[in-house]
Each structure stands twice: as structure tokens, then as C-alpha cells.
Design a protein around this motif. Structure first.
Motif: not given
Length: 186
Positions: A154-159
């Protein structure tokens, strides 16, 4: 992984094409602190060194409660700002996180995770695009492997990483969560 995609052990840092939204630091020694928080994704497990976030884990796909190592210390205090920013993100009021982050990973993983922070809110990138930006055009599979090990989802947006053909591809938290996060950011 084919040998063409294998990465040397002595990787030199490569500046991504876009400026990273956050910087990482080395985790501090001492006990790992953790807490949980409710979210639209389910109960999130937050952990870190007491000053920086080291991980944000979504619930297991089978719906069970996430177990944490017995030597971790439950402590709510270090995560007040993380909770506040996550709540604002899930409410659609926050587009960029401003938190101290200290993920533990290999030099290559840290490069990939740093590159993930350059993908703007509401945008997507492919594994191949990230590999190009990192100066390793044949390393899309290695980017995918590092992406899958991102401890601060989420914070490091791998999505925000999708297949080259625009399809949703693997997401450690499950494709339904990836779809939710991408829809939230539209």
C-alpha cells in the motif's frame, strides 16, 4: 529465472527515471514493534523499529488472523502517524505518504521498492517499464520477484505494477485487494 535476467551481486544503485516519493533508511537495532489496524483490506499488521515502518502486511488470503513472531513487542505508540495517513488514504484524502520507512531487503529489492515509490497515485507501470527505468531492461522477472517481496504494501505501491499487456498480475495480498486499491486511486 534465465541467466540473462540474473543480477550481479554487486549492483550499483541506478537512479530511477522519476524522483522517489520517499527514502528508506536502515532499520534500527532492537526489538521489532507491531500493532494492527482495521482497514477496507481487513486487519493490517504494522511493524517497525519504533521510529520507522518496516512492514505493512495484509491479512492472509484464507481470512485467518496474521501471526507475528513471539519476540515482537506490541506497541501502539510508534504507529500513530502511520494509522492517520492510512486512514486518510483509504478515505481518498491522501495521495502521497510521508513516513519514515525502513524495509529490510537486498540491495536489488531496495532499488525496486524505491522505484515503486515513483509510480504516481492513480497510475500504473509494468515490470518491464520498471526494469528499463532501473537500467536493467532484461530484468522484468527479477523486478517481479522483488515486487512480490515488498514488505510495505500500500505505502510502497506494489499494487500499481501490472502486466505489460495491461492485465492484473500476481499480488501477494490477492488480486481482489489489488483491484480495490487501483479502483480507490482512480
Amino acid at each position: 529465472m534465465n541467466t540473462q535476467e540474473a543480477l550481479p551481486m554487486d549492483l550499483e544503485p541506478v537512479a530511477p527515471a522519476r524522483e522517489a516519493a520517499v527514502t528508506f533508511r536502515v532499520p534500527l537495532p532492537g526489538p521489532t514493534r507491531h500493532t494492527t489496524m482495521d482497514s477496507p483490506l481487513g486487519e493490517l499488521t504494522l511493524y517497525g523499529d519504533g521510529e520507522a515502518l518496516g512492514g505493512l502486511l495484509t491479512p492472509p488470503r484464507d481470512g485467518t488472523r496474521r501471526a507475528v513472531p513471539s519476540d515482537w513487542v506490541r506497541d501502539e505508540a510508534p504507529f500513530t502517524e502511520v494509522r492517520k495517513q492510512l486512514a486518510a488514504y483509504f478515505d481518498g484524502r491522501l495521495r502521497q505518504f510521508d513516513l519514515p520507512l525502513a524495509p529490510a531487503g537486498t540491495p536489488w529489492q531496495l532499488q525496486v521498492w524505491q522505484a515503486l515509490t515513483t509510480i504516481p497515485y492513480g497510475a500504473t507501470s509494468s515490470y518491464g517499464q520498471l526494469a528499463q527505468e532501473l537500467g536493467r531492461p532484461t530484468a522484468s522477472r527479477a523486478v517481479g520477484m522483488a515486487n512480490g517481496r515488498n514488505p510495505i504494501s500500500v505505502i510502497v505501491p506494489c499494487h500499481r505494477v501490472i502486466g505489460a499487456n495491461g492485465s492484473l498480475t500476481g499480488y501477494a495480498g490477492g488480486l481482489e485487494r489489488k483491484e480495490f486499491l487501483l479502483a480507490l486511486e482512480r
